[in-house]
Design an enzyme around this catalytic site. Structure first.
Site, PDB file in Angstrom:
ATOM      1  N   LYS A 103       0.842  -1.206   0.000  1.00  0.00           N
ATOM      2  CA  LYS A 103       0.000   0.000   0.000  1.00  0.00           C
ATOM      3  C   LYS A 103       0.884   1.265   0.000  1.00  0.00           C
ATOM      4  O   LYS A 103       0.526   2.283  -0.607  1.00  0.00           O
ATOM      5  CB  LYS A 103      -0.928  -0.027   1.215  1.00  0.00           C
TER       6      LYS A 103
ATOM      7  N   LYS B 171      -1.411  11.438   6.583  1.00  0.00           N
ATOM      8  CA  LYS B 171      -1.051  10.265   7.386  1.00  0.00           C
ATOM      9  C   LYS B 171      -0.204   9.306   6.545  1.00  0.00           C
ATOM     10  O   LYS B 171       0.842   8.825   6.989  1.00  0.00           O
ATOM     11  CB  LYS B 171      -2.338   9.604   7.890  1.00  0.00           C
TER      12      LYS B 171
END
Ligand code: NAP
Length: 297
Positions: free
Chosen positions: A174, A242
């Site tokens: 990811k 984030k």
């Protein structure tokens, strides 16, 4: 798979809500929990049972899916008071579909293993639109046999489902995804701004280049929204910030120079400072417009 029918779902945000609805539509029995209670209404109407804590979710489920924001959030839901760990049963599986750090993933997996339970990291790509359609791309880390058992669940939520490797490797995949997403978005914005300041018709440009070598998910889905000045979030700036932290952390740990990512990160910081955290990542264009003193038209 008779022993995998009862699914617990924690985190009913932009992504979690449509994913949970797709599981109900596929016939799974769902118990759901969301920190902010009001967001559970739609799920309750669709037939889900409500739980009052992550612990209660895990007590009532064979598989527990988490779809929350950040590493400390998953940590709290698993290890905190009334957390998953307190209620999870031997042989249950937790699937964390949030994007969090590979190291936190390994820590939590270890803690669950001590209780005889398994954990898969299964972050996704494809935005809320793919969550709604059940066409997410799902990248999975963890034990291959556990992955195989959970495959029908993944197939309900996504279209491209790949077992990447052991625990944490789904999250590493990811990160690769997010590096490419952010760099591509930065280029899409620069290209559109060049076109706009040159006075070309951007609708025509969009039509021409989406058929050529510059096409990408970012151009198709976010470029089109930039031209329409639609900044509603599929994926918020706040969550991208984030992910930028996670990318930066990986770059430092590996001592790997990542120049494009560094520049993109500075622009996302600027968007955060401008108070645009709740907008979609296509708002990247706004930071470029400000320093270039021009606007996409
Ligand atoms: P979101 O709309 O902001 O939803 C976040 C969810 O997490 C909410 O249900 C929130 O509960 C819950 N939550 C956060 N912190 C919590 C805590 N400490 N305890 C309990 N619940 C907590 O985010 P999203 O867009 O659905 O994204 C979820 C995850 O998927 C993120 O890791 C994101 O990076 C990843 N992701 C998102 C996309 C996308 O396009 N949106 C695509 C791929 C991956 P409340 O309702 O109480 O705030």
């Amino acid at each position: 798979m008779g022993d995998m029918q009862r699914i617990g779902f924690i985190g009913l945000g932009i992504m979690g809500k449509p994913m949970a609805l797709n599981l109900i539509a596929a016939g799974y029995i769902l118990t759901v929990y969301n920190r902010t209670r009001i967001k559970t209404g739609v799920l309750e109407q669709a037939g889900a049972k409500l739980a009052s804590s992550p612990k209660q979710v895990s007590e009532n489920s064979d598989v527990i899916i988490t779809m929350v924001s950040d590493s400390p959030d998953v940590q709290e839901i698993v290890l905190g008071n009334d957390g998953i760990l307190e209620g999870i049963r031997h042989s249950s599986v937790m699937i964390d579909m949030s994007t969090i750090s590979p190291s936190m993933t390994k820590t939590l997996s270890q803690r669950l293993a001590e209780k005889g339970a398994s954990m898969l990291d299964a972050p996704v790509s494809g935005s809320s639109w793919a969550a709604e359609d059940g066409t997410l791309s799902i990248m999975v880390g963890g034990d291959k046999e556990v992955f195989q058992k959970c495959l029908p669940i993944f197939e309900t939520l996504g279209k491209t489902i790949v077992h990447i490797g052991p625990t944490g490797m789904g999250q590493v995949c990811k990160l690769v995804n997010q590096v490419i997403v952010a760099g591509t978005l930065a280029s899409v914005c620069e290209g559109l701004l060049l076109g706009s300041k040159s006075g070309v018709n951007l609708d025509n440009v969009f039509q021409a280049i989406t058929g050529g070598a510059a096409n990408s998910w970012q151009l198709e889905n976010l470029g089109s929204r930039i031209i329409k000045r639609d900044f509603a979030p599929g994926f918020t700036v706040k969550l991208m910030l984030k992910d930028q932290r996670l990318i930066n952390q990986a770059s430092e740990e590996l001592e790997l120079p990542m120049p494009v990512s560094s520049i993109a990160r500075q622009f996302f910081y600027a968007l955060g400072q401008k108070g645009l955290g709740e907008e979609g990542t296509q708002s990247y264009i706004k930071a470029l417009e400000e320093i270039g003193e021009t606007e996409v038209k």
